[in-house]
Scaffold this motif. Structure first.
Motif, PDB file in Angstrom:
ATOM      1  N   GLU A  45       5.792   2.073   5.271  1.00 49.32           N
ATOM      2  CA  GLU A  45       5.036   0.852   5.553  1.00 49.32           C
ATOM      3  C   GLU A  45       3.673   1.108   6.198  1.00 49.32           C
ATOM      4  O   GLU A  45       2.852   0.204   6.287  1.00 49.32           O
ATOM      5  CB  GLU A  45       5.860  -0.094   6.439  1.00 49.32           C
ATOM      6  CG  GLU A  45       6.075   0.381   7.871  1.00 49.32           C
ATOM      7  CD  GLU A  45       7.157   1.442   8.015  1.00 49.32           C
ATOM      8  OE1 GLU A  45       7.181   2.084   9.066  1.00 49.32           O
ATOM      9  OE2 GLU A  45       7.967   1.642   7.086  1.00 49.32           O
ATOM     10  N   ARG A  46       3.418   2.319   6.633  1.00 49.18           N
ATOM     11  CA  ARG A  46       2.099   2.614   7.196  1.00 49.18           C
ATOM     12  C   ARG A  46       1.022   2.574   6.130  1.00 49.18           C
ATOM     13  O   ARG A  46      -0.153   2.414   6.431  1.00 49.18           O
ATOM     14  CB  ARG A  46       2.102   3.975   7.894  1.00 49.18           C
ATOM     15  CG  ARG A  46       2.900   3.945   9.191  1.00 49.18           C
ATOM     16  CD  ARG A  46       2.880   5.276   9.853  1.00 49.18           C
ATOM     17  NE  ARG A  46       3.908   6.102   9.220  1.00 49.18           N
ATOM     18  CZ  ARG A  46       4.300   7.273   9.682  1.00 49.18           C
ATOM     19  NH1 ARG A  46       3.745   7.784  10.751  1.00 49.18           N
ATOM     20  NH2 ARG A  46       5.244   7.960   9.079  1.00 49.18           N
ATOM     21  N   LEU A  47       1.426   2.736   4.872  1.00 47.36           N
ATOM     22  CA  LEU A  47       0.496   2.643   3.759  1.00 47.36           C
ATOM     23  C   LEU A  47       0.665   1.292   3.087  1.00 47.36           C
ATOM     24  O   LEU A  47       1.777   0.768   3.002  1.00 47.36           O
ATOM     25  CB  LEU A  47       0.756   3.758   2.744  1.00 47.36           C
ATOM     26  CG  LEU A  47       0.331   5.144   3.190  1.00 47.36           C
ATOM     27  CD1 LEU A  47       1.543   5.938   3.578  1.00 47.36           C
ATOM     28  CD2 LEU A  47      -0.404   5.822   2.101  1.00 47.36           C
ATOM     29  N   SER A  48      -0.435   0.766   2.595  1.00 40.20           N
ATOM     30  CA  SER A  48      -0.361  -0.501   1.865  1.00 40.20           C
ATOM     31  C   SER A  48       0.376  -0.266   0.545  1.00 40.20           C
ATOM     32  O   SER A  48       0.572   0.876   0.118  1.00 40.20           O
ATOM     33  CB  SER A  48      -1.767  -1.036   1.587  1.00 40.20           C
ATOM     34  OG  SER A  48      -2.414  -0.225   0.620  1.00 40.20           O
ATOM     35  N   GLU A  49       0.754  -1.343  -0.096  1.00 41.25           N
ATOM     36  CA  GLU A  49       1.443  -1.248  -1.394  1.00 41.25           C
ATOM     37  C   GLU A  49       0.604  -0.456  -2.397  1.00 41.25           C
ATOM     38  O   GLU A  49       1.118   0.383  -3.131  1.00 41.25           O
ATOM     39  CB  GLU A  49       1.738  -2.649  -1.936  1.00 41.25           C
ATOM     40  CG  GLU A  49       2.672  -2.672  -3.109  1.00 41.25           C
ATOM     41  CD  GLU A  49       4.080  -2.181  -2.798  1.00 41.25           C
ATOM     42  OE1 GLU A  49       4.681  -1.511  -3.658  1.00 41.25           O
ATOM     43  OE2 GLU A  49       4.587  -2.457  -1.693  1.00 41.25           O
ATOM     44  N   GLU A  50      -0.693  -0.716  -2.405  1.00 45.81           N
ATOM     45  CA  GLU A  50      -1.587   0.001  -3.322  1.00 45.81           C
ATOM     46  C   GLU A  50      -1.672   1.481  -2.968  1.00 45.81           C
ATOM     47  O   GLU A  50      -1.661   2.338  -3.842  1.00 45.81           O
ATOM     48  CB  GLU A  50      -2.984  -0.625  -3.304  1.00 45.81           C
ATOM     49  CG  GLU A  50      -3.064  -1.947  -4.033  1.00 45.81           C
ATOM     50  CD  GLU A  50      -2.672  -1.829  -5.507  1.00 45.81           C
ATOM     51  OE1 GLU A  50      -3.189  -0.927  -6.193  1.00 45.81           O
ATOM     52  OE2 GLU A  50      -1.847  -2.629  -5.956  1.00 45.81           O
ATOM     53  N   GLU A  51      -1.771   1.790  -1.678  1.00 53.51           N
ATOM     54  CA  GLU A  51      -1.884   3.184  -1.245  1.00 53.51           C
ATOM     55  C   GLU A  51      -0.623   3.981  -1.590  1.00 53.51           C
ATOM     56  O   GLU A  51      -0.697   5.157  -1.896  1.00 53.51           O
ATOM     57  CB  GLU A  51      -2.125   3.272   0.264  1.00 53.51           C
ATOM     58  CG  GLU A  51      -3.510   2.825   0.672  1.00 53.51           C
ATOM     59  CD  GLU A  51      -3.658   2.744   2.166  1.00 53.51           C
ATOM     60  OE1 GLU A  51      -4.739   3.109   2.649  1.00 53.51           O
ATOM     61  OE2 GLU A  51      -2.723   2.314   2.855  1.00 53.51           O
ATOM     62  N   ARG A  52       0.524   3.319  -1.550  1.00 51.56           N
ATOM     63  CA  ARG A  52       1.790   3.999  -1.868  1.00 51.56           C
ATOM     64  C   ARG A  52       1.833   4.504  -3.304  1.00 51.56           C
ATOM     65  O   ARG A  52       2.572   5.427  -3.618  1.00 51.56           O
ATOM     66  CB  ARG A  52       2.975   3.072  -1.621  1.00 51.56           C
ATOM     67  CG  ARG A  52       3.211   2.776  -0.185  1.00 51.56           C
ATOM     68  CD  ARG A  52       4.379   1.859  -0.008  1.00 51.56           C
ATOM     69  NE  ARG A  52       4.214   1.143   1.250  1.00 51.56           N
ATOM     70  CZ  ARG A  52       4.932   0.120   1.627  1.00 51.56           C
ATOM     71  NH1 ARG A  52       5.892  -0.334   0.853  1.00 51.56           N
ATOM     72  NH2 ARG A  52       4.711  -0.466   2.779  1.00 51.56           N
ATOM     73  N   LEU A  75      -6.936   4.583   9.479  1.00 48.51           N
ATOM     74  CA  LEU A  75      -7.825   3.718   8.692  1.00 48.51           C
ATOM     75  C   LEU A  75      -9.189   4.346   8.513  1.00 48.51           C
ATOM     76  O   LEU A  75      -9.769   4.286   7.439  1.00 48.51           O
ATOM     77  CB  LEU A  75      -7.954   2.337   9.346  1.00 48.51           C
ATOM     78  CG  LEU A  75      -6.715   1.458   9.245  1.00 48.51           C
ATOM     79  CD1 LEU A  75      -6.931   0.157  10.022  1.00 48.51           C
ATOM     80  CD2 LEU A  75      -6.358   1.163   7.808  1.00 48.51           C
TER      81      LEU A  75
END
Length: 100
Positions: A45-52, A75
């Protein structure tokens, strides 16, 4: 480095050895040299959905979990991940890795 999979070049097959390293590329080199088992570093969850979904998400998770980057400066790091890394920053990343 090439034979050991540490530096593999770009998708187009070129090496581009005269190009400066980005912060991301430096992080990838350190992780590959360390022979990291990325199955242990699932994006959370530390990464956004897109970053994952990004190819380098496991590298970011490894760096976060090993304190090469902190959640406090995460960030800032991700905004500048493709910018050129300075020698000082590269040495710092290596030091943080070797210190653990």
């Amino acid at each position: 480095a090439f034979e050991n999979g540490i530096i593999t070049g770009y998708d187009d097959g070129e090496f581009k050895g005269d190009k400066s390293l980005s912060k991301l590329e430096a992080l990838v080199i350190i992780a590959r040299a360390a022979k990291v088992d990325f199955s242990k570093y699932t994006p959370d969850e530390r990464l956004s959905e897109e970053e994952r979904k990004l190819w380098y998400a496991p590298y970011l998770m490894w760096a976060l979990k090993n304190n090469l980057i902190t959640e406090g400066n995460y960030l800032e790091i991700t905004k500048e991940i493709t910018k050129e890394i300075t020698r000082e920053e590269f040495i710092r990343l290596n030091y943080l890795y070797l210190e653990k």
